[in-house]
Design an enzyme around this catalytic site. Structure first.
Site, PDB file in Angstrom:
ATOM      1  CG  HIS A  15      31.076 -17.794 -10.164  1.00  0.00           C
ATOM      2  ND1 HIS A  15      32.024 -17.926  -9.182  1.00  0.00           N
ATOM      3  CD2 HIS A  15      31.225 -18.883 -10.946  1.00  0.00           C
ATOM      4  CE1 HIS A  15      32.706 -19.050  -9.356  1.00  0.00           C
ATOM      5  NE2 HIS A  15      32.234 -19.643 -10.426  1.00  0.00           N
ATOM      6  CB  CYS A  34      36.621 -19.595 -14.009  1.00  0.00           C
ATOM      7  SG  CYS A  34      36.554 -21.344 -13.599  1.00  0.00           S
ATOM      8  CG  HIS A  40      31.533 -20.697 -15.023  1.00  0.00           C
ATOM      9  ND1 HIS A  40      32.241 -19.519 -14.811  1.00  0.00           N
ATOM     10  CD2 HIS A  40      31.909 -21.534 -14.026  1.00  0.00           C
ATOM     11  CE1 HIS A  40      33.014 -19.659 -13.749  1.00  0.00           C
ATOM     12  NE2 HIS A  40      32.829 -20.865 -13.248  1.00  0.00           N
ATOM     13  CG  HIS A  42      30.457 -23.826  -9.991  1.00  0.00           C
ATOM     14  ND1 HIS A  42      31.318 -24.787 -10.451  1.00  0.00           N
ATOM     15  CD2 HIS A  42      31.030 -22.634 -10.272  1.00  0.00           C
ATOM     16  CE1 HIS A  42      32.379 -24.208 -10.991  1.00  0.00           C
ATOM     17  NE2 HIS A  42      32.230 -22.890 -10.895  1.00  0.00           N
ATOM     18  CG  ASP A  80      19.055 -22.043  -4.874  1.00  0.00           C
ATOM     19  OD1 ASP A  80      19.921 -22.592  -5.595  1.00  0.00           O
ATOM     20  OD2 ASP A  80      17.899 -22.475  -4.748  1.00  0.00           O
ATOM     21  CG  HIS A  81      18.036 -21.384  -9.001  1.00  0.00           C
ATOM     22  ND1 HIS A  81      18.013 -22.297  -7.976  1.00  0.00           N
ATOM     23  CD2 HIS A  81      17.908 -22.073 -10.152  1.00  0.00           C
ATOM     24  CE1 HIS A  81      17.876 -23.508  -8.480  1.00  0.00           C
ATOM     25  NE2 HIS A  81      17.817 -23.406  -9.806  1.00  0.00           N
ATOM     26  CD  GLU A 125      34.142 -23.174  -7.822  1.00  0.00           C
ATOM     27  OE1 GLU A 125      33.818 -21.978  -7.725  1.00  0.00           O
ATOM     28  OE2 GLU A 125      35.280 -23.549  -8.147  1.00  0.00           O
TER      29      GLU A 125
END
Length: 136
Positions: A15, A34, A40, A42, A80-81, A125
């Site tokens: 994100h 960020c 980037h 998480h 996810d991903h 996070e």
């Protein structure tokens, strides 16, 4: 006699935190690294907790297999991903902060779980940074 049951799941997502109404400099001041325009990622941990009275027939507050399936089908499959900013409808116009991600997950699952049961989302996070919704 209320009991809380919880299921922990994991997802990876990228994100970028930024406000499109601000300059790159203002975004960098507020969101730091960020706000990297190249995004980037998480490794998120999400804990979904359901609280209520155990059913006298089953002893369950909520069937954990069903809870796992609901999370997988309605949350993980969508987050996810993914690049949260680019690949999901949830964050097209919503900054994908941990706070907002937790609220989005809660809203998705709240529609699937009986309103007589309390629902709480805890989203990690990082190992040290986490949010809870609703706050208590």
């Amino acid at each position: 006699m209320k009991v809380k049951v919880s299921r922990k799941e994991h997802f990876n997502a990228a994100h970028r935190l930024y406000n499109p109404e601000w300059s790159d400099d203002q975004n960098a001041k507020v969101f730091g690294k960020c706000s990297n325009p190249n995004y980037h990622g998480h490794n998120y941990e999400v804990i979904v907790s359901v609280t209520g009275e155990p059913d006298p027939r089953t002893g369950y507050v909520f069937d954990m297999k069903l809870l796992s399936d609901l999370i997988r089908e309605n949350v993980l499959s969508k987050l996810d991903h993914k690049n949260l900013n680019l690949d999901t409808e949830f964050f097209k116009n919503l900054n994908p902060t941990a706070e907002n991600i937790a609220v989005v997950i809660w809203r998705i699952l709240r529609q699937k779980i009986d309103s007589d049961l309390e629902l709480k989302i805890t989203l990690y996070e990082t190992e040290r940074n986490f949010v809870e919704y609703p706050a208590s």
